[in-house]
Design an enzyme around this catalytic site. Sequence first.
Site, mmCIF file in Angstrom:
data_model
loop_
_atom_site.group_PDB
_atom_site.id
_atom_site.type_symbol
_atom_site.label_atom_id
_atom_site.label_comp_id
_atom_site.label_asym_id
_atom_site.label_seq_id
_atom_site.Cartn_x
_atom_site.Cartn_y
_atom_site.Cartn_z
ATOM 1 N N GLY A 180 7.696 -3.097 7.391
ATOM 2 C CA GLY A 180 7.037 -4.419 7.372
ATOM 3 C C GLY A 180 6.983 -4.992 6.114
ATOM 4 N N GLU B 9 2.518 -3.088 0.533
ATOM 5 C CA GLU B 9 2.275 -3.084 1.983
ATOM 6 C C GLU B 9 2.283 -4.257 2.647
ATOM 7 O OE1 GLU B 9 1.843 -1.349 4.600
ATOM 8 O OE2 GLU B 9 0.652 0.635 4.212
ATOM 9 N N ASP B 10 2.645 -4.328 3.961
ATOM 10 C CA ASP B 10 2.639 -5.634 4.655
ATOM 11 C C ASP B 10 1.107 -5.968 4.978
ATOM 12 O OD1 ASP B 10 2.269 -3.625 6.414
ATOM 13 O OD2 ASP B 10 3.713 -4.188 7.831
ATOM 14 N N ASP C 162 -4.905 -2.666 7.296
ATOM 15 C CA ASP C 162 -5.929 -2.840 8.657
ATOM 16 C C ASP C 162 -7.173 -1.834 8.506
ATOM 17 O OD1 ASP C 162 -6.851 -3.625 11.082
ATOM 18 O OD2 ASP C 162 -5.321 -2.548 12.121
ATOM 19 N N LYS D 116 -7.114 -7.109 6.076
ATOM 20 C CA LYS D 116 -8.207 -7.222 7.303
ATOM 21 C C LYS D 116 -9.472 -6.494 6.703
ATOM 22 C CE LYS D 116 -5.117 -7.466 11.122
ATOM 23 N NZ LYS D 116 -4.697 -6.889 12.379
ATOM 24 N N PHE E 238 -4.339 -10.129 15.374
ATOM 25 C CA PHE E 238 -2.915 -9.421 15.321
ATOM 26 C C PHE E 238 -2.158 -10.564 14.821
ATOM 27 C CE2 PHE E 238 1.048 -7.983 16.613
ATOM 28 C CZ PHE E 238 1.028 -6.660 16.317
ATOM 29 N N VAL E 239 -1.114 -10.199 14.007
ATOM 30 C CA VAL E 239 -0.393 -11.122 13.335
ATOM 31 C C VAL E 239 1.072 -10.723 13.175
ATOM 32 C CG1 VAL E 239 -1.858 -12.480 11.644
ATOM 33 C CG2 VAL E 239 -0.920 -10.492 10.977
ATOM 34 N N ASP F 50 5.824 -7.055 12.741
ATOM 35 C CA ASP F 50 6.628 -7.179 14.099
ATOM 36 C C ASP F 50 5.493 -6.879 15.248
ATOM 37 O OD1 ASP F 50 6.084 -4.504 13.499
ATOM 38 O OD2 ASP F 50 7.259 -4.154 15.325
HETATM 39 P P1 5GP Z 1 -3.824 0.926 8.957
HETATM 40 O O1 5GP Z 1 -3.698 2.384 8.809
HETATM 41 O O2 5GP Z 1 -4.150 0.193 7.669
HETATM 42 O O3 5GP Z 1 -4.904 0.525 10.220
HETATM 43 O O4 5GP Z 1 -2.448 0.368 9.320
HETATM 44 C C1 5GP Z 1 -1.552 -0.265 8.855
HETATM 45 C C2 5GP Z 1 -0.311 -0.459 9.761
HETATM 46 O O5 5GP Z 1 -0.623 -1.022 11.061
HETATM 47 C C3 5GP Z 1 0.400 -1.575 8.793
HETATM 48 O O6 5GP Z 1 1.265 -1.289 7.843
HETATM 49 C C4 5GP Z 1 1.223 -2.349 10.236
HETATM 50 O O7 5GP Z 1 2.203 -1.701 10.492
HETATM 51 C C5 5GP Z 1 0.170 -2.166 11.422
HETATM 52 N N1 5GP Z 1 -0.600 -3.386 11.582
HETATM 53 C C6 5GP Z 1 -1.824 -3.631 11.369
HETATM 54 N N2 5GP Z 1 -2.565 -4.587 11.776
HETATM 55 C C7 5GP Z 1 -1.542 -5.407 12.149
HETATM 56 C C8 5GP Z 1 -1.285 -6.716 12.619
HETATM 57 O O8 5GP Z 1 -2.111 -7.372 12.550
HETATM 58 N N3 5GP Z 1 0.129 -7.129 12.913
HETATM 59 C C9 5GP Z 1 1.165 -6.331 12.851
HETATM 60 N N4 5GP Z 1 2.432 -6.610 13.072
HETATM 61 N N5 5GP Z 1 1.127 -4.806 12.480
HETATM 62 C C10 5GP Z 1 -0.261 -4.532 11.793
#
Ligand code: 5GP
Length: 176
Positions: free
Chosen positions: A46, A100-101, A104, A132, A153-154, A160
């Site tokens: 991402g 990172e993209d 979350d 977030k 969710f974006v 993606d």
């Molecule tokens: P975390 O471990 O911080 O919960 O998850 C991070 C990963 O979850 C991100 O790198 C991404 O791949 C995915 N992710 C979390 N929120 C979103 C969102 O709103 N949209 C998308 N497309 N991916 C997300």
Amino acid sequence: MLTIKDKTFVPFITQATLENRITQLAEQINQDYKDREPLLVVVLNGAFIFAAELMKQLTIACRVTFIRVSSYHQTASTGVIREILGLHEPLEGQDLILIEDIVDTGLTLQRVCRQLGDRQPASIAVATLLFKPDALQADLSPDYVGFSIENRFVVGYGLDYDGFGRNTKEVFVLQE
Ligand code: 5GP
């Protein structure tokens, strides 16, 4: 509007807003690392568009490498372990900037930081396009944040939905 499979997404962050903010982040990193030569560690898939846009605007000496956090995981006494794929460089004494993209829950990033930390880098900072804060469960907060957003969710600009939607110039949000 953007339709991917069964979902409809609406415009959320414009191209100009993204580009302006990434320019600001790059300026900040240029300042903070002016006497160092950081290694940018881009978390695929991402973050590739954000990383490219950011790196184009870095004027400091820097290098880039790409990692993937495998979706395959094993259970151990410590919980889920996700393997980091693709990191072959020695990290000892290096200043790392993880790119990172989106952060979350932050749990992925926390694991990545711990595993990289075991390899004795000089420092680890985190730059994320999106954050977030309301979803954060991990004990970390990113050092460079493009945009703090609500817990929705974006997609787009590298992010993606089921593999699709990465190829847009703006960020979209799921229509509620
Ligand atoms: P975390 O471990 O911080 O919960 O998850 C991070 C990963 O979850 C991100 O790198 C991404 O791949 C995915 N992710 C979390 N929120 C979103 C969102 O709103 N949209 C998308 N497309 N991916 C997300």
